[in-house]
Each structure stands twice: as C-alpha cells, then as structure tokens.
Write an enzyme that holds these catalytic residues in place. Structure first.
Site, mmCIF file in Angstrom:
data_model
loop_
_atom_site.group_PDB
_atom_site.id
_atom_site.type_symbol
_atom_site.label_atom_id
_atom_site.label_comp_id
_atom_site.label_asym_id
_atom_site.label_seq_id
_atom_site.Cartn_x
_atom_site.Cartn_y
_atom_site.Cartn_z
ATOM 1 N N GLY B 84 0.748 -1.440 -0.119
ATOM 2 C CA GLY B 84 0.334 0.329 -0.121
ATOM 3 C C GLY B 84 0.585 0.927 -0.086
ATOM 4 N N THR B 85 0.282 1.885 -0.795
ATOM 5 C CA THR B 85 1.458 3.127 -1.074
ATOM 6 C C THR B 85 0.325 4.160 -1.564
ATOM 7 O OG1 THR B 85 3.222 3.206 -1.148
ATOM 8 C CG2 THR B 85 2.985 3.977 -3.006
#
Lengths: 189, 332
Positions: B84-85
């Site tokens: 996730g980013t």
C-alpha cells in the site's frame, strides 16, 4: 481495452490504434504510441500485456534494421511478418511466452500493399482488413458490410471513421484518441 | 557494493548486466572474477540454517546450458507483504515534483510509519517506489550502482530515458515472478554537451543510419534535456509522461491532481497541490498515511522539503471546514 484496426486498399494500407496506456482502472497515459516503424514501408502495431508489447516489438524492429544493415536491402513485409510469427511461435512454448497481438502493415514494391494479422498464439493471416481488441467484435461486421477491394483513400478513411465512432460510442469506459497512419506516404493524421 | 558481497552475488552469465561484458578486461577488476569462476553448486550458510547464499535469476528460455535447483517455484510468503502506498510525480513549469506518503503496511498492520519512499539516485534523479518494500529497496540500490558504473565508464551521465530503459531491461527476467516494483523516475536531463550520439536507444547496436531514424520518429516530441517523468514497473511497462500516481491511493490522488494541475503553477502552488493530493489519498486509503515527503527537482538538482505530518494537515483542514461552517451559519 486496446484497439487496433487495419484496412487495405489498392495501393495503400490504412491503420489506426487507440492512444491509451492503462493500468487496471487508471489511464496512465493518453498519448501512447502503439505503432513501431520497422522500416520505411513497414509498420508494426502491437497491443497486449504491459511489458511484452514494447520488448517484443522493439526486438523485431531492431532485427529488421539489422537485416537491412547486413544485406543492404530491406525485408519485404511478407518476410517481416513471417519472421515475427516465427519468433512468437518459438517463445510460445517456452517459459516466457509473449502475450501480444499484432498487425503488420507494409507496402512491397512488387506485390503491393499487405496487411498481416497475428495473435498471441502466433497465428498469421494476410487479410484485407483486420482488428484487435474488444472493439474488433463491434467493427468487423461494419468492415464486412462496407469493405471493397477497390476503396479509394477517402472511402477507406470514411470506413475507418465509422468503425471508430462505433467503438467510441459502444465502448464502456475508454476515451479513444485514435492515431491514424496512412502507410503509403507514412504521415500522421 | 557491500550488499552484493554479503549476498555473494555473482553475475556469472551476464544475464543481468550484459553491459559489463562490453568493456575491456584490463580496465576492470570485475571481469577477473568471472573468468575464474566455476559452477560450484548451491552454497549454503552453515550458521544460518542452510539459507542459500547465491542469488539466482529465474530460469529463462535463454539459459539452456545449466539446470538450476528448483527455485522457480515461488516460496510461500510468511505474511502479506507491503503494497500500500500513494506516490505521485508531475512536471510543471518550475521542474518536477515528487511526493509520497511514508507508511509501510503488511496486510492490516502498519509495519513502519516512517519509511522513505523517495530515494535520490544522483543529483538530478529521484525515484519514488511502490509495490513490495524489499524489492524496491534492492532495485533502487542496483539501479544506483549501475548508473554510477555507467558514469565512471563512459564519463557522462546516462539520461533519464536511458536509465528507465536500463531498469526495464534489468527487471525483464523477473516478469511473471512475484517481484513487485513500480518506480517513477523523476529527474532533470542536463544538456548533452560533447556527446552527440543518442546512446540509450541503441545499446546493443550503435548505428548512425536507420536505427536512429526509426527511434526518432516514434518520439519526436520529447526534447533531449529538461524535466522527465518515467514510470517503470516490474510487469515491463515503461511510460513517459507529465503526471503519474502509483499505488493503492493513486485513484484518490489522481482525482485531486487532474483537477488542479496546470503547467503555469508556481513552485509553492505545485507543492501544496502535491501535499493536498497525498493528504486526500491518505485520508481515504487505509494503506497510505502518516507523513508526506516532498522533493522538487530542477536544473540545479533535487531539494527535499522537511517531512510533514499529515495529522497537522488534517487538523488544519478540519479547522478550515468548521470556520466555513461557522461563517455560513452567521450569514444565515
């Protein structure tokens, strides 16, 4: 979904491709060029899996150029198409098959214009008109209905515009920027 | 490199870095190793419970000569790895802005709230990373090394497009494996100076005539120097553009960026737009959050802003909203 279309006339081949490079739901680029110029008279249009398209098309492109450098003359479109198909076939049953669908459009000084349809299973067919992608389902019947072997350039453009209208209106989400290339003189429209 | 020595990484068959085989043998100590090498089989560490020390490339169609032990079947992961980013980059009149959040998530756990997702490669190139954290760290180091080696060998810096192509070719053998790397190279190409030939696109065949023409017709629009933004992904995609956002929070960031981005933004406006985009993405996306890193790249190089806590941004936003609401109620 990516879309390619090609229409062969008496002394030209008209090809078009959409300009969108997408990654799942996001359109990452709106001006992405899917055409690879193999030589002065041969164009390769390539769609399919993300990295495979550019890797494979550039590999074919450089090899066609290498042939010209080694032998002093260019490969004919038929030879280039068969070379491409052979490479696809060789990689097909390896551990790294290339998942690409191709249209190769060329003009041979002795044989005239030629449009070659290739798919990721390395089938090859010389066809008067062809298309790839979901848009093909929508437009092949239009091409069947209106295509004639003696189309003039303007008529072929009109036929192409009909196909593009159909794909743009019936396509779920893609915004299409079609990028036309008229092979004989190789200018962008 | 220290990392390479620890991993006992030996590029035996020049699969990864074919460029090193192009140089003269007397100019580099590197090459001496290759000639003395024999295939010694799998070496394992005695101390660390037989962890294989050699770093294998996955078997590819080209490697018919030797059979690797069965490392092609992927090892099961012990826990969900970080994916996730929110990272983004865009070009405007004042250069390139690169922004990213700082959360590393592993499934539902925030594995680290203060990660550096934007790494400088050299003075004029910065790379934002998303995907698997470990893969990105490794590939950034490998890229840094290769760029530095290129600079030492050829006495000029590789262009951003060349860097992207190099990275893409290095990642190609790993296509289909679980390597997950999505990097955005944000940089500024300096003027070519004395080097006239365009080397990047014709690495394996440097030729003046048709090959150069062929590549030039396909990208006649991009100038040789100036700001560049290129997205490279382990799938093999390599895209040059003016605005990219990558990661689980990217749709939210695109929403803010597409609306507010103009070429003529000032530097402060661009930075606050980038900060706003990351903030909105971290607000909605569970896997992005904590702080925001902002880099600004110009012809003079990259400059980094102090890391900002998005909690403060949230409170400022809340304050603004309640002030607006109070203002509206007073007027009514």
């Amino acid at each position: 979904m990516e879309y390619l279309i090609g229409i062969q006339g008496q002394d030209f081949v008209l090809v078009a491709a959409d300009n969108v490079a997408a990654s799942s739901i996001i359109q990452m680029k709106h001006d992405y060029d899917k055409m690879f110029k193999l030589s002065e008279k041969i164009l390769l249009l390539c769609v399919g899996e993300a990295g495979d398209t550019v890797q494979f098309a550039e590999y074919i492109q450089k090899n066609v150029q290498l042939y010209k450098m080694r032998n002093g003359y260019e490969l004919s479109p038929a030879a280039a198409a068969n070379f491409t198909r052979k490479n696809l076939a060789d990689y097909l049953r390896s551990r790294t098959p290339y998942h690409v669908n191709l249209l190769l459009a060329g003009y041979d000084d002795s044989d005239g214009p030629g449009l070659y349809y290739m798919d990721y299973l390395s089938s090859l067919a010389k066809a008067p008109f062809a298309a790839h992608g979901y848009g093909a389902f929508l437009t092949l019947s239009i091409l069947d209905r209106y295509y004639r072997p003696d189309l003039t350039r303007d008529e072929a453009m009109d036929l192409l515009k009909k196909c593009i209208e159909e794909v743009s209106s019936a396509s779920i989400s893609r915004r299409f920027h079609l990028h036309y290339l008229h092979l004989f003189n190789l200018f962008h429209l | 490199m220290a990392l390479e020595d620890i991993c006992r990484f030996k590029d035996r068959h020049h699969k990864w870095f074919p460029f090193s085989s192009l140089e003269d043998t007397d100019t580099s100590l590197y090459m001496m190793d290759y000639f003395n090498l024999r295939w010694r089989g799998l070496r394992t560490s005695e101390k660390n419970s037989a962890i294989p020390l050699d770093f294998f490339t996955p078997p590819s169609a080209n490697s018919a000569s030797f059979c690797l032990p069965n490392h092609s079947t992927t090892v099961r992961r012990p826990f969900p790895l970080s994916h996730g980013t929110t990272t983004l980059g865009f070009i405007f009149q004042g250069g390139v802005i690169a922004a990213a959040d700082t959360r590393a998530s592993a499934g539902g756990l925030v594995a680290c709230p203060a990660v550096h997702k934007i790494t400088p490669i050299h003075s004029h190139l910065v790379v934002t990373s998303s995907g698997s954290g470990a893969d990105c760290m490794l590939w950034e180091r490998i890229l840094t090394r290769e760029i530095r080696l290129y600079q030492l060998r050829h006495r000029r810096r590789l262009s951003i497009r060349g860097t992207a192509k190099l990275l893409s070719f290095m990642l190609h053998p790993f296509k289909g494996t679980e390597v997950c790397v999505a990097l955005t190279l944000c940089g500024w190409d300096k003027e070519a100076g004395d080097c006239a030939k365009d080397l990047e696109d014709s690495y394996f065949m440097s030729d003046e005539s048709s090959s150069a023409d062929v590549t030039r017709i396909t990208d006649s629009t991009s100038p040789k120097s100036g700001p560049k933004l290129i997205y490279v992904c382990s799938d093999g995609a390599r895209l040059q553009g003016d605005i990219f956002s990558v990661g689980s929070g990217s749709p939210y960031a695109y929403g803010v960026l597409d609306g507010g981005l103009k070429w003529s933004l000032s530097k402060d406006e661009a930075i606050s737009l980038a900060r706003e985009a990351v903030f909105r993405a971290t607000h909605r996306d569970a896997y992005s959050g904590n702080n925001v890193d902002l880099f600004h790249i110009t012809a003079q190089g990259w400059s980094q802003r102090k890391r900002e806590d998005l909690k403060e941004e949230y409170y400022r936003d809340m304050e603004k909203r309640s002030k607006d609401r109070r203002g509206k109620i007073k007027r009514e």
